[in-house]
Design a protein around this motif. Sequence first.
Motif, short mmCIF file in Angstrom:
data_model
loop_
_atom_site.label_atom_id
_atom_site.label_comp_id
_atom_site.label_asym_id
_atom_site.label_seq_id
_atom_site.Cartn_x
_atom_site.Cartn_y
_atom_site.Cartn_z
N ARG A 46 -25.54 -14.97 -30.38
CA ARG A 46 -24.62 -14.08 -29.73
C ARG A 46 -24.57 -12.77 -29.98
N MET A 47 -24.97 -12.33 -31.23
CA MET A 47 -24.92 -11.07 -31.73
C MET A 47 -26.07 -10.34 -30.97
N GLU A 48 -27.39 -11.14 -30.84
CA GLU A 48 -28.48 -10.54 -30.04
C GLU A 48 -27.93 -10.48 -28.54
N HIS A 49 -27.34 -11.28 -27.96
CA HIS A 49 -26.83 -11.05 -26.71
C HIS A 49 -25.98 -9.95 -26.46
N GLU A 50 -25.16 -9.85 -27.28
CA GLU A 50 -24.22 -8.63 -27.16
C GLU A 50 -24.65 -7.20 -27.44
N LYS A 51 -25.86 -7.20 -27.91
CA LYS A 51 -26.43 -5.91 -28.71
C LYS A 51 -25.55 -5.45 -29.45
N ALA A 52 -24.90 -6.45 -30.65
CA ALA A 52 -23.95 -5.99 -31.62
C ALA A 52 -24.54 -5.35 -32.83
N TRP A 53 -26.02 -5.68 -33.01
CA TRP A 53 -26.57 -5.08 -34.50
C TRP A 53 -26.35 -3.54 -34.43
N ASP A 54 -26.51 -2.73 -33.41
CA ASP A 54 -26.51 -1.30 -33.20
C ASP A 54 -25.21 -0.76 -32.69
N TYR A 55 -24.21 -1.46 -32.69
CA TYR A 55 -23.03 -1.13 -32.12
C TYR A 55 -22.45 0.18 -32.73
N GLU A 56 -22.28 0.14 -34.05
CA GLU A 56 -21.72 1.43 -34.71
C GLU A 56 -22.66 2.54 -34.29
N ARG A 57 -24.02 2.46 -34.24
CA ARG A 57 -24.69 3.73 -33.96
C ARG A 57 -24.62 4.01 -32.46
N ARG A 58 -24.16 3.00 -31.68
CA ARG A 58 -24.04 3.58 -30.23
C ARG A 58 -22.67 4.18 -30.06
#
Length: 622
Positions: free
Chosen positions: A120-132
């Motif tokens: 789900r983290m991959e699907h939601e593009k959550a790894w770089d959420y703070e950078r975005r």
Amino acid sequence: MVSYLQVENLTKSFGDLVLFEDLSFGVAEGQRIGLIAKNGTGKTTLLNILAGKEGYDEGKITYRRDLRVGYLEQHPYYPENLTVLEACFYHGNPTTQVIKEYEKCMETPGNPGLEELLGRMEHEKAWDYERRAKQILSQLKIRDFDQPISQLSGGQLKRVVLANVLIVEPDLLILDEPTNHLDLEMTEWLEEYLKRGSLSLLMVTHDRYFLDRVCSEIIEIDNRQLYSYKGNYSYYLEKRQERIDATNAEIARANNLYRTELEWMRRMPQARGHKARYREEAFYDLEKVAKQHRYDQQVKLDVKASYIGSKIFEADHLYKSFGDLKILDDFSYIFARYEKMGIVGNNGTGKSTFIKILMGEEKPDSGKLEIGETVRFGYYSQEGLKFNEQMKVIDVITDIAEVIELGNGKRLTASQFLQHFLFTPETQHSYVYKLSGGERRRLYLCTVLMRNPNFLVLDEPTNDLDIVTLQVLEEYLQNFKGCVIVVSHDRYFMDKVVDHLLVFKGQGDIRDFPGNYSDYRDWKLMREEVEKEKVKPKEEKTQRVRPSGGKRKMTFKEKQEFEALEKDIALLEAEKKTIEEALCSGTLSVDELTEKSKRLPLLEEELDEKTFRWLELSEIEG
């Protein structure tokens, strides 16, 4: 096209007030739809329903599976103790939700459900959420990520809210008044951002340039029915008028026939034959058409402002600062009779403070401000929306005045005046607490205008007003026999109303521009092009190198040409300097600006050619 959202037979009411019924429409991939309706007809309610924040009576709403939806609310809530960056994680969206679940999982022994969460983290593009988040905040000119939310201005808070929606990179954006409280620079940035992506969009906005440039389709809710127009705002205006003309013609024909049939109905005996009964049924169908709402042409509201003398106001060497922030720096100005001035500039440059100084709500640090004896201000402020909730709408106005004088010797009653500003007789006898946000703004506007001022000062009057009300207000101001100052980020409104601008550039730098906002924008773009052109010759000159090989002597003709070029270049550079100073002065008329802006690139080109030839000749021995 892939369907993203389908709405079928949607109905919503509050008690006996039906906002809309049997609404059906859809949003497909790549569609950009603008929603238009009068205040009080349920635009925000509809968007809240679509976002799952409010219930509905009947109907069906279907989203495509796994669709990423972003919703920009008009008035979102954030706890004051949050920082800017924390606010980006506060409002629940699928990405922040999975981040919270992942963090909880990592803190739990054995990490239960980790594999599913990683997917789900991959699907939601959550790894770089703070950078975005930081990236989009920076693009919106919010760079202090640790600043508390409580310290932000209205415009800054709006940009944080906007960043929250854009960070998740939604497939479908639902926007409720996205340009409210945004300055012109940020509005134009958002315009470009929405145009260049493959986003699908459903939006409510009063900004007609924004609507025209971003949306390719308009849907309108009118008299509880939905009408669709496959084109931008300009196309909608044209086709809507055609619809209104056709409806009015149909009602007029039905009324003519209705009078004849009504006479027949009254004459006919009760015992009717088969043919007569058929005609009777047709009569009732005809009656429905004849009694439809007719679109009346707006009556020109030619209000007679009270007498205003030749002295309006004079600002004499005004200074105003808040710490290091300069608002006014040796500002002097003499306001002319019947002048209509617009004030523009980025948020934080001091536009509202300047208005408050003019209205006596703020004191300048030094300098004088003299107001003419005959001036009667009508002040529409951003903070002035205060009513007794238990009063009826009509009583709010009659407490100010029973009638308003028109310029043609006639009078309008308070009720007629309210009707002109789109308050129906039913709404006039309703209580203030039942009004929508936009209707309250409209009522506040009526309380300002009903006092019959001769100098109107309007600070952001277009926020929360619907397009129909803005058209009424524009016509009112165009015919107003008095002075007007408008602070607004609504470019279309400014173009319609003002004849020149005060441009607040920040740190007390204020320029007077002779023209409306579109004139100013065109001039700004021209200036930017001129600045780019100014850099080019310098780059070219630094790249030129001395040709290799032996030298030769300059001929007699070349010597003469060389001397002539030196004189020509000096004259051209002097002319160029004069034009540049004039363009920056802010004192030129629009025609003079256009003429000089056209001359400058030609001058640059000629100067380049002569300079290049002079460099060539200077390589030869004299």
